[in-house]
Design a protein around this motif. Structure first.
Motif, mmCIF file in Angstrom:
data_model
loop_
_atom_site.group_PDB
_atom_site.id
_atom_site.type_symbol
_atom_site.label_atom_id
_atom_site.label_comp_id
_atom_site.label_asym_id
_atom_site.label_seq_id
_atom_site.Cartn_x
_atom_site.Cartn_y
_atom_site.Cartn_z
ATOM 1 N N SER A 21 0.818 -1.076 -0.184
ATOM 2 C CA SER A 21 -0.088 -0.055 0.134
ATOM 3 C C SER A 21 0.728 1.503 -0.183
ATOM 4 C CB SER A 21 -0.857 -0.131 1.112
ATOM 5 O OG SER A 21 -1.753 1.057 1.210
ATOM 6 N N ALA A 23 2.928 2.879 2.288
ATOM 7 C CA ALA A 23 4.263 3.022 2.646
ATOM 8 C C ALA A 23 5.056 1.753 1.852
ATOM 9 C CB ALA A 23 4.232 2.354 4.173
ATOM 10 N N ASP A 45 -1.899 -8.607 0.463
ATOM 11 C CA ASP A 45 -3.091 -9.592 0.281
ATOM 12 C C ASP A 45 -4.325 -8.809 -0.263
ATOM 13 O OD1 ASP A 45 -3.724 -7.381 2.139
ATOM 14 O OD2 ASP A 45 -4.251 -8.912 3.892
ATOM 15 N N GLU A 46 -4.275 -7.618 -0.646
ATOM 16 C CA GLU A 46 -5.400 -7.040 -1.461
ATOM 17 C C GLU A 46 -5.124 -7.262 -2.973
ATOM 18 O OE1 GLU A 46 -7.489 -3.266 -0.133
ATOM 19 O OE2 GLU A 46 -5.542 -3.226 0.954
ATOM 20 N N ARG A 53 -5.932 5.680 0.381
ATOM 21 C CA ARG A 53 -7.282 5.581 1.254
ATOM 22 C C ARG A 53 -7.954 6.913 1.439
ATOM 23 N NH1 ARG A 53 -6.685 0.194 2.443
ATOM 24 N NH2 ARG A 53 -4.637 -0.548 2.220
ATOM 25 N N LYS A 58 -13.936 10.597 1.884
ATOM 26 C CA LYS A 58 -14.313 12.117 1.410
ATOM 27 C C LYS A 58 -14.793 12.129 -0.285
ATOM 28 C CE LYS A 58 -10.411 13.244 4.275
ATOM 29 N NZ LYS A 58 -9.688 11.778 4.370
ATOM 30 N N ALA A 88 1.018 -12.721 3.290
ATOM 31 C CA ALA A 88 1.966 -13.477 4.124
ATOM 32 C C ALA A 88 1.417 -14.054 5.149
ATOM 33 C CB ALA A 88 3.145 -12.482 4.467
ATOM 34 N N THR A 115 2.437 -3.666 6.803
ATOM 35 C CA THR A 115 0.925 -4.299 6.766
ATOM 36 C C THR A 115 -0.075 -3.511 7.371
ATOM 37 O OG1 THR A 115 1.800 -5.711 8.779
ATOM 38 C CG2 THR A 115 1.731 -6.788 6.464
ATOM 39 N N ARG A 137 -12.340 0.804 5.345
ATOM 40 C CA ARG A 137 -10.753 0.927 5.347
ATOM 41 C C ARG A 137 -10.309 0.589 3.764
ATOM 42 N NH1 ARG A 137 -6.547 2.732 8.044
ATOM 43 N NH2 ARG A 137 -4.855 1.925 6.888
ATOM 44 N N ASP A 294 1.490 2.601 9.080
ATOM 45 C CA ASP A 294 0.375 2.511 10.219
ATOM 46 C C ASP A 294 0.727 1.332 11.284
ATOM 47 O OD1 ASP A 294 -0.925 4.533 8.979
ATOM 48 O OD2 ASP A 294 -2.580 3.412 8.908
ATOM 49 N N TRP A 313 -1.231 9.463 7.092
ATOM 50 C CA TRP A 313 -0.768 9.247 5.614
ATOM 51 C C TRP A 313 0.650 9.670 5.518
ATOM 52 C CZ3 TRP A 313 1.060 12.212 1.743
ATOM 53 C CH2 TRP A 313 0.735 11.874 0.140
ATOM 54 N N TRP A 344 -4.274 15.622 8.395
ATOM 55 C CA TRP A 344 -5.578 16.609 7.836
ATOM 56 C C TRP A 344 -6.965 15.715 7.909
ATOM 57 C CZ3 TRP A 344 -2.879 13.690 4.406
ATOM 58 C CH2 TRP A 344 -3.643 12.969 3.447
HETATM 59 C C1 LIG Z 1 -11.358 6.092 5.198
HETATM 60 C C2 LIG Z 1 -9.967 6.665 5.410
HETATM 61 C C3 LIG Z 1 -9.681 8.056 5.518
HETATM 62 C C4 LIG Z 1 -8.443 8.418 5.821
HETATM 63 N N1 LIG Z 1 -8.088 9.778 5.787
HETATM 64 C C5 LIG Z 1 -7.076 10.202 6.370
HETATM 65 C C6 LIG Z 1 -6.849 11.690 6.476
HETATM 66 O O1 LIG Z 1 -7.443 12.476 5.885
HETATM 67 N N2 LIG Z 1 -5.365 12.105 6.957
HETATM 68 C C7 LIG Z 1 -4.719 11.087 7.083
HETATM 69 O O2 LIG Z 1 -3.216 11.714 7.506
HETATM 70 N N3 LIG Z 1 -4.606 9.994 7.024
HETATM 71 C C8 LIG Z 1 -5.797 9.495 6.786
HETATM 72 N N4 LIG Z 1 -6.197 8.118 6.628
HETATM 73 C C9 LIG Z 1 -5.094 7.070 7.085
HETATM 74 C C10 LIG Z 1 -3.908 6.657 5.721
HETATM 75 O O3 LIG Z 1 -4.481 6.297 4.709
HETATM 76 C C11 LIG Z 1 -3.083 5.734 6.440
HETATM 77 O O4 LIG Z 1 -2.143 6.184 7.476
HETATM 78 C C12 LIG Z 1 -2.142 5.059 5.406
HETATM 79 O O5 LIG Z 1 -2.915 4.370 4.279
HETATM 80 C C13 LIG Z 1 -1.180 3.958 6.001
HETATM 81 O O6 LIG Z 1 -0.319 3.374 4.948
HETATM 82 P P1 LIG Z 1 0.317 1.967 5.074
HETATM 83 O O7 LIG Z 1 0.740 1.557 3.973
HETATM 84 O O8 LIG Z 1 1.250 2.179 6.334
HETATM 85 O O9 LIG Z 1 -0.672 1.015 5.543
HETATM 86 P P2 LIG Z 1 -2.273 0.392 4.768
HETATM 87 O O10 LIG Z 1 -2.592 1.340 3.869
HETATM 88 O O11 LIG Z 1 -3.107 -0.043 5.936
HETATM 89 O O12 LIG Z 1 -1.646 -0.709 3.989
HETATM 90 C C14 LIG Z 1 -1.433 -1.958 4.464
HETATM 91 C C15 LIG Z 1 -1.480 -3.048 3.278
HETATM 92 O O13 LIG Z 1 -0.892 -4.204 3.827
HETATM 93 C C16 LIG Z 1 -1.817 -5.341 3.545
HETATM 94 N N5 LIG Z 1 -1.693 -6.391 4.439
HETATM 95 C C17 LIG Z 1 -2.057 -6.564 5.774
HETATM 96 N N6 LIG Z 1 -1.532 -7.677 6.260
HETATM 97 C C18 LIG Z 1 -0.993 -8.431 5.348
HETATM 98 C C19 LIG Z 1 -0.182 -9.675 5.021
HETATM 99 N N7 LIG Z 1 -0.331 -10.487 6.139
HETATM 100 N N8 LIG Z 1 0.246 -9.914 3.798
HETATM 101 C C20 LIG Z 1 0.054 -9.092 2.860
HETATM 102 N N9 LIG Z 1 -0.400 -7.974 2.822
HETATM 103 C C21 LIG Z 1 -0.999 -7.648 4.057
HETATM 104 C C22 LIG Z 1 -3.260 -4.710 3.745
HETATM 105 O O14 LIG Z 1 -4.195 -5.301 3.044
HETATM 106 C C23 LIG Z 1 -3.089 -3.471 3.091
HETATM 107 O O15 LIG Z 1 -3.252 -3.207 1.707
HETATM 108 C C24 LIG Z 1 -7.058 7.544 6.272
HETATM 109 C C25 LIG Z 1 -7.383 6.126 6.295
HETATM 110 C C26 LIG Z 1 -8.841 5.744 5.789
HETATM 111 C C27 LIG Z 1 -9.205 4.251 5.740
#
Ligand SMILES: Cc1cc2nc3c(=O)[nH]c(=O)nc-3n(C[C@H](O)[C@H](O)[C@H](O)COP(=O)(O)OP(=O)(O)OC[C@H]3O[C@@H](n4cnc5c(N)ncnc54)[C@H](O)[C@@H]3O)c2cc1C
Ligand code: SF4
Lengths: 462, 87
Positions: A21, A23, A45-46, A53, A58, A88, A115, A137, A294, A313, A344
């Motif tokens: 995703s 990160a 996994d998606e 996201r 919004k 995984a 993840t 989510r 996250d 984000w 934000w």
């Molecule tokens: C509806 C919504 C609105 C948001 N609005 C804001 C905002 O206005 N401002 C802000 O700052 N932040 C916002 N966020 C937060 C922001 O989207 C997250 O901080 C960001 O997506 C984090 O990215 P990430 O890559 O760490 O994690 P994620 O985006 O959660 O990605 C993790 C990925 O890993 C995958 N995964 C999990 N376990 C496994 C496994 N075992 N094997 C393989 N894959 C796996 C998941 O399915 C996912 O695709 C919002 C989030 C949502 C859901």
């Protein structure tokens, strides 16, 4: 240890990223930018390539964008082996191997875990599975919810008034839908921004026609004979009839797949050092496993080396960049993740932004504008220093406050601003709820302790 | 075209909404909403918005698919607009 092993890694090493995703993608791009020429495997996994996201609660709910059209733009090509739609399921740290849900195994020299989190489901699984009950989510969640809203339900019930829940309620009102919001805390956003700001948020909900119920819990959901949700029962004895229920109770960290691996991963995330290297269960830092986004929990020098988990984000982007840099650097060239937390939110037409760590604040002071006009800046104080700031429709001032926080400016602030109103004459208690009582959706959790400041200069105690 | 705006960095100056109103719009005084999947036909406007944003908050990717979609009209107009400063 400059023995050429880093050069070898860069030339022909194997890097595996779990979690495809925000990160994961940004880290992969940084690795290639840094000249990593070896093999790169992205495991997600998606079934979709990385998408954004924030639009899901919004633009997508407002009907201005489509859930399956939020794929993230790429900074550059990453030439990766994508393993999408397969999770995984295990990690063998000794053999440096990731196990996949389809039985495959992937070996690595360096592993990045990104993840993230998933939506906390409704505690009663049977009720949570009823038609018309949603969480938000993923892209699929967003598409399902937007379709349900487009069908014009008579009433929507949002359970939990954190940022996501509030944004969903706001979108419902803009679509002209009746909406009830049930929040266990005393006001929306209290967990993230405290009671003073929570009261402003409550005013926004009510003025925009949201039926806001605070200090209550939803105790059960009721269905009609066809398995569709029709009503919710609340702890105050009342019943809300709703055709759509959105469960917005915060998030759970995706760490179960690491159970038994020996990595320091649990319900609070994966602990890592300031350089994004994961700790094992013994509290010893690994040198080949990194964490970002996250799912990470990392100590921040600016906030007393407390371990911060930030569901933001901007944190995912910045931490991914630092992790990727450090994965491909000699130990003395590594960088700490010193990003000042920032986020934000857009709701009821108001732009809410924050820097720093508001829940650490014990006091708050309105420094510009006025709460009543919903255009203001407020700063949070902790032990005589400025620890965070929040703005409502006043974001141009945020970089100024960020710089103040970074330089550990005093609280209450000595400067007087031209546009300060009567609200801001003196500091008020920030009024965060008792941390032992859970509220819906605080976006920052704190633990651990050690004093220092960002510039890493030693300040003797006074 | 894929785009994302770093809304931590965005200061709501609205230059983008002025230059590419079909893709970016202010929501209230300060919030920016945008279409993360803008039509390739908006390319010129969006490129102008990207360049004009005072805090460089907009990340744009024009994919091969977009290029293919644009190929036909570009065969006629492309040369002129390219020399006109498109990057
Ligand atoms: C509806 C919504 C609105 C948001 N609005 C804001 C905002 O206005 N401002 C802000 O700052 N932040 C916002 N966020 C937060 C922001 O989207 C997250 O901080 C960001 O997506 C984090 O990215 P990430 O890559 O760490 O994690 P994620 O985006 O959660 O990605 C993790 C990925 O890993 C995958 N995964 C999990 N376990 C496994 C496994 N075992 N094997 C393989 N894959 C796996 C998941 O399915 C996912 O695709 C919002 C989030 C949502 C859901
Ligand atoms: S031009 Fe840049 S700063 Fe201004 S609203 Fe658009 S993205 Fe934000």
């Amino acid at each position: 240890m400059r023995d050429g092993s880093l050069e070898h890694l860069k030339r022909e090493g194997r890097i595996v990223v779990v979690g495809a995703s925000l990160a994961g993608l940004r880290a992969a791009e940084t690795m290639r930018e840094k000249g990593f020429a070896g093999s790169l495997t992205m495991i997600g996994d998606e079934p979709y390539e990385p998408y954004d996201r924030p639009p899901l609660s919004k633009q997508v709910l407002l009907g201005n964008a489509v859930a399956d059209h939020t794929a993230l733009p790429r900074r550059r090509a990453i030439d990766a082996d994508w393993r999408l739609g397969v999770p995984a399921t295990g990690l063998d740290m000794a053999a440096r191997r990731v196990r996949l849900g389809n039985g495959d195994e992937v070996e690595y020299d360096r592993l990045l875990i990104a993840t993230g989190v998933r939506a906390r489901p409704w505690p009663n699984a049977e009720e949570g599975a009823l038609q018309g009950v949603f969480v938000l989510r993923t892209r699929d969640d967003g598409e399902g919810l937007q379709r349900a809203l487009a069908a014009g339900p008579r009433r929507v019930l949002v359970i939990g008034a954190g940022f996501t829940g509030s944004e969903i309620a706001s979108a419902c009102r803009e679509r002209g839908l009746d909406v009830t919001v049930a929040e266990r805390g005393e006001a929306p956003l209290v967990g993230a921004l405290g009671g003073v700001i929570g009261e402003v948020a409550a005013g926004m909900h009510r003025e925009n026609g949201v039926d806001l119920r605070t200090g209550v819990m939803v105790t059960s959901l009721e269905s009609d004979p066809s398995g569709r949700v029709r009503a919710a029962h609340l702890s105050d004895g009342s019943t809300v009839e709703a055709e759509v229920v959105v469960v917005s109770l915060g998030a759970q960290r995706n760490t179960e797949w690491l159970a038994g691996s020996g990595l320091g991963a649990g319900p609070r995330g994966i602990a890592c050092d300031a350089g994004c290297r994961a700790f094992d269960v013994r509290g010893i830092v690994t040198d080949d496993i990194y964490v970002a986004g996250d799912v990470a929990r990392s100590p921040h020098a600016l906030f007393g080396y407390q371990f911060l988990s930030l569901e933001h984000w901007g944190n995912a982007v910045a931490q991914a960049d630092t992790a990727a840099h450090n994965m491909l650097s000699e130990s003395t060239d590594r960088r700490p993740h010193l990003w000042v937390p920032a986020f934000w939110s857009s709701q009821f037409g108001v732009n809410i932004k924050s820097v720093g760590v508001p829940p650490m604040g014990t006091e708050i002071m309105i420094t510009q504008g006025s709460l009543a006009e919903r255009r203001f800046a407020a700063v949070y104080g902790y032990q005589g220093r400025m620890i965070a700031a929040v703005t409502f429709d006043n974001c141009r001032w945020l970089p100024f406050y960020e710089q103040q926080i970074e330089s550990t400016a005093p609280f209450p602030p000595p400067f007087s601003t031209v546009d300060r109103r009567s609200d801001g004459i003196k500091p008020l208690p920030a009024d965060f709820p008792d941390p032992s009582v859970p509220t819906h959706g605080p976006t920052i959790t704190l633990s651990g302790y050690s004093p220092a400041d960002r510039k890493m200069t030693f300040t003797p105690g006074r | 075209m894929r785009l994302v705006v770093d809304l931590n960095r965005c200061q709501g100056y609205a230059q983008c909404a002025f230059l590419a109103p079909d893709v970016f719009a202010m929501h209230g005084d300060e919030s920016l909403l945008y279409n993360p999947n803008a039509d390739p036909e908006q390319r010129e406007d969006v490129l102008r918005a990207v360049a004009a944003c005072p805090v460089q908050a907009i990340l744009l990717e024009i994919t091969d698919e977009d290029m293919a979609k644009m190929a036909a009209p570009q065969a006629v107009a492309g040369a002129g607009s390219a020399s006109g400063g498109a990057r």
